[in-house]
Motif scaffolding. Structure first.
Motif, PDB file in Angstrom:
ATOM      1  N   VAL A 179       1.027  -1.232   0.186  1.00  0.00           N
ATOM      2  CA  VAL A 179       0.081  -0.074   0.072  1.00  0.00           C
ATOM      3  C   VAL A 179       0.989   1.094  -0.146  1.00  0.00           C
ATOM      4  CG1 VAL A 179      -1.818   1.226   1.211  1.00  0.00           C
ATOM      5  CG2 VAL A 179      -1.705  -1.160   1.344  1.00  0.00           C
ATOM      6  N   VAL A 180       0.643   2.336  -0.833  1.00  0.00           N
ATOM      7  CA  VAL A 180       1.465   3.651  -0.995  1.00  0.00           C
ATOM      8  C   VAL A 180       0.458   4.588  -0.725  1.00  0.00           C
ATOM      9  CG1 VAL A 180       3.239   2.401  -2.454  1.00  0.00           C
ATOM     10  CG2 VAL A 180       1.301   3.611  -3.484  1.00  0.00           C
ATOM     11  N   GLY A 181       0.919   5.791  -0.214  1.00  0.00           N
ATOM     12  CA  GLY A 181       0.268   6.757  -0.091  1.00  0.00           C
ATOM     13  C   GLY A 181       0.941   8.200  -0.515  1.00  0.00           C
ATOM     14  N   THR A 182       0.252   8.992  -0.893  1.00  0.00           N
ATOM     15  CA  THR A 182       0.919  10.366  -1.296  1.00  0.00           C
ATOM     16  C   THR A 182       0.012  11.553  -0.596  1.00  0.00           C
ATOM     17  OG1 THR A 182      -0.409  10.614  -3.416  1.00  0.00           O
ATOM     18  CG2 THR A 182       2.080   9.837  -3.420  1.00  0.00           C
ATOM     19  N   PRO A 184       6.649  13.556   2.067  1.00  0.00           N
ATOM     20  CA  PRO A 184       6.903  12.548   1.537  1.00  0.00           C
ATOM     21  C   PRO A 184       5.805  11.531   1.338  1.00  0.00           C
ATOM     22  CG  PRO A 184       7.660  12.484   3.847  1.00  0.00           C
ATOM     23  CD  PRO A 184       7.181  13.803   3.294  1.00  0.00           C
ATOM     24  N   ALA A 185       6.023  10.564   0.373  1.00  0.00           N
ATOM     25  CA  ALA A 185       5.283   9.583   0.059  1.00  0.00           C
ATOM     26  C   ALA A 185       5.314   8.517   1.229  1.00  0.00           C
ATOM     27  CB  ALA A 185       5.177   9.039  -1.066  1.00  0.00           C
ATOM     28  N   VAL A 186       4.600   7.616   1.469  1.00  0.00           N
ATOM     29  CA  VAL A 186       4.707   6.406   2.428  1.00  0.00           C
ATOM     30  C   VAL A 186       4.401   5.310   1.998  1.00  0.00           C
ATOM     31  CG1 VAL A 186       2.438   6.663   3.375  1.00  0.00           C
ATOM     32  CG2 VAL A 186       3.997   5.836   4.623  1.00  0.00           C
ATOM     33  N   ALA A 187       4.820   4.006   2.319  1.00  0.00           N
ATOM     34  CA  ALA A 187       4.455   2.556   2.044  1.00  0.00           C
ATOM     35  C   ALA A 187       4.404   1.648   2.859  1.00  0.00           C
ATOM     36  CB  ALA A 187       5.269   2.158   0.589  1.00  0.00           C
ATOM     37  N   ARG A 188       3.799   0.702   2.751  1.00  0.00           N
ATOM     38  CA  ARG A 188       3.943  -0.399   3.851  1.00  0.00           C
ATOM     39  C   ARG A 188       3.790  -1.784   3.147  1.00  0.00           C
ATOM     40  NH1 ARG A 188       1.666   0.532  10.008  1.00  0.00           N
ATOM     41  NH2 ARG A 188       2.924  -1.087  10.108  1.00  0.00           N
ATOM     42  N   LEU A 189       4.398  -2.777   3.892  1.00  0.00           N
ATOM     43  CA  LEU A 189       4.323  -3.941   2.911  1.00  0.00           C
ATOM     44  C   LEU A 189       3.686  -5.198   4.052  1.00  0.00           C
ATOM     45  CD1 LEU A 189       4.823  -5.578   0.357  1.00  0.00           C
ATOM     46  CD2 LEU A 189       7.276  -6.140   1.475  1.00  0.00           C
ATOM     47  N   TYR A 190       2.591  -5.839   3.522  1.00  0.00           N
ATOM     48  CA  TYR A 190       2.200  -7.034   4.256  1.00  0.00           C
ATOM     49  C   TYR A 190       2.559  -8.439   3.665  1.00  0.00           C
ATOM     50  CZ  TYR A 190      -1.429 -10.353   6.154  1.00  0.00           C
ATOM     51  OH  TYR A 190      -2.039 -11.370   6.638  1.00  0.00           O
ATOM     52  N   SER A 191       2.822  -9.405   4.384  1.00  0.00           N
ATOM     53  CA  SER A 191       3.230 -10.729   4.019  1.00  0.00           C
ATOM     54  C   SER A 191       2.104 -11.626   4.715  1.00  0.00           C
ATOM     55  CB  SER A 191       4.669 -11.114   4.312  1.00  0.00           C
ATOM     56  OG  SER A 191       4.689 -12.421   4.163  1.00  0.00           O
ATOM     57  N   SER A 192       1.648 -12.685   3.919  1.00  0.00           N
ATOM     58  CA  SER A 192       0.548 -13.446   4.576  1.00  0.00           C
ATOM     59  C   SER A 192       1.577 -14.661   5.098  1.00  0.00           C
ATOM     60  CB  SER A 192      -0.221 -14.069   3.210  1.00  0.00           C
ATOM     61  OG  SER A 192       0.358 -14.826   2.365  1.00  0.00           O
ATOM     62  N   LYS A 193       2.623 -14.569   4.570  1.00  0.00           N
ATOM     63  CA  LYS A 193       3.682 -15.658   5.440  1.00  0.00           C
ATOM     64  C   LYS A 193       3.492 -15.428   6.891  1.00  0.00           C
ATOM     65  CE  LYS A 193       6.233 -17.017   1.475  1.00  0.00           C
ATOM     66  NZ  LYS A 193       7.844 -16.773   0.709  1.00  0.00           N
TER      67      LYS A 193
END
Length: 393
Positions: free
Chosen positions: A189-192, A199-208
């Motif tokens: 997911v990214v946000g501006t 700054p723009a922001v991003a986060r990463l999800y892992s189903s593992k």
């Protein structure tokens, strides 16, 4: 004695040889079902799970079955296949999502068999698998609108977000994208933010792991806002178009967990509906630019010293490629879709009251005219292996 296809009867009596023959059938929806009705023996082989895994591994890339679009409050599927492989839209209808109101949602894209549906106001993402008709809901973590967790030096303002999904099964054990419904996945997911001062922001999800990684930010302000156009996956990085920016795109390197703003050429006078981020020749990030009839492909290279350069790699006359009658006056030429796995763009062209849509393969520059008209720039190609029923017309 040989039959008309040159295949001996003895070969068809041999399960191993018959299997090798069936492996080479087209991966289109009706191929295996039609083979299954030849005889009980063919049916047992064509429906065997081990054979199906071999079939997918042999073809590697699933066909593009159609496109999804956001039409008002409805998610709509349109098949782009010809009869008898054309899939009725109702076959891929979204199940009842449990009372969610579809009055404020976006469609960030499709990838590896998943369709993403984003409810920003509810901080919720739905992952829809049209083949298995499975729907998963995932809450968007803090760090995105309407309340934003900025680093201490930044103030809170409105946030525009997008998302992307990809299979996380890897390819080491012969996994084929297009059969990912039971596979682990990643969700980015990214946000501006409005005003171009943050700054723009991003986060990463892992189903593992079942967790969201910590937020990452661009080193400096991001002048543009993330577009509703889908992201493009190149290697281990996702790229998004930035609206309100003359010469920038957003890159999220998931391996290095680094979010950066990347300079691009300034295509003055060409609307974003005629430009797509693509995988360039050589495998790097590129741009497809339609200024009809001219069609250009650009690629970005980075030297050993870290200097990035954009180079024009190819220019073709699209009028010749799609084969419209000479002298035909056209208007409203738009790139309406792009598939990174199939390496194709969808192009819509209008002439008076007629509309035409073509699929163009970028390496060979061969085109195919669709029987369906795609008129906007918000279509999301959906590729997968499918052996369910079709309308046959």
């Amino acid at each position: 004695m040989s039959d008309e296809g040159g295949v001996t009867a003895a070969a068809l009596d041999n399960d191993d040889l018959l299997g090798e023959i069936l492996l080479r059938l087209s991966p289109l929806p009706t191929s295996l079902p039609r083979a299954s009705v030849v005889s009980k023996r063919w049916e047992l082989l064509a429906t065997d799970p081990d054979f199906r895994r071999r079939f997918l591994a042999h073809h590697r890339k699933p066909p593009i079955l159609g496109v999804f679009e956001q039409r008002g409050r409805t998610l709509v599927f349109t098949s782009v296949l010809d009869p008898p492989d054309r899939i009725p839209p109702a076959r891929f209808d979204l199940p009842d999502p449990g009372g969610l109101a579809f009055d404020s949602w976006t469609l960030p894209g499709c990838r590896h068999g998943f369709v993403l549906i984003l409810f920003q106001r509810l901080s919720l993402i739905l992952m829809f698998d049209p083949i298995s008709v499975d729907v998963r809901a995932l809450a968007i973590p803090p760090g995105f609108g309407p309340r934003v967790e900025f680093p201490p030096d930044y103030t809170i303002c409105a946030c525009t977000i997008s998302a992307a999904v990809l299979c996380d099964a890897g390819s080491g054990q012969g996994h084929v994208h297009g059969d990912c419904h039971m596979s682990p996945f990643k969700l980015a997911v990214v946000g501006t933010f409005s005003g171009g001062q943050h700054p723009a922001v991003a986060r990463l999800y892992s189903s593992k792991t079942g967790i969201w990684r910590k937020a990452v930010w661009t080193p400096g302000p991001c002048a543009g806002t993330v577009s509703r156009l889908p992201s493009t996956l190149i290697g281990n990085a996702l790229y998004w178009w930035l609206d309100e920016s003359e010469d920038e795109i957003l890159k999220f390197d998931m391996g290095k967990r680094r979010l950066t703003v990347v300079k691009r050429p300034n295509f003055t006078g060409i609307p974003s509906s005629c430009i797509r981020i693509i995988r360039a020749e050589g495998g790097g990030v590129g741009m497809a630019v339609l200024s009809y009839p001219s069609f250009q492909m650009w690629g970005r290279t980075v030297s050993n010293e870290g200097v990035a350069t954009w180079m024009l790699q190819k220019t073709v006359n699209m009028h010749d490629i799609i084969g419209l009658p000479s002298g035909l006056e056209t208007s409203n030429e738009v790139i309406v879709g792009y598939s990174e796995d199939a390496d194709v763009v969808f192009i819509s062209v209008s002439s008076n009251s007629e509309h035409y849509t073509f699929v163009v393969q970028l390496e060979s520059m061969k085109s195919r005219k669709l029987n369906q008209n795609l008129l906007e720039n918000s279509y999301h190609p959906f590729a997968n292996f499918y052996t369910g029923g079709t309308d046959g017309v």
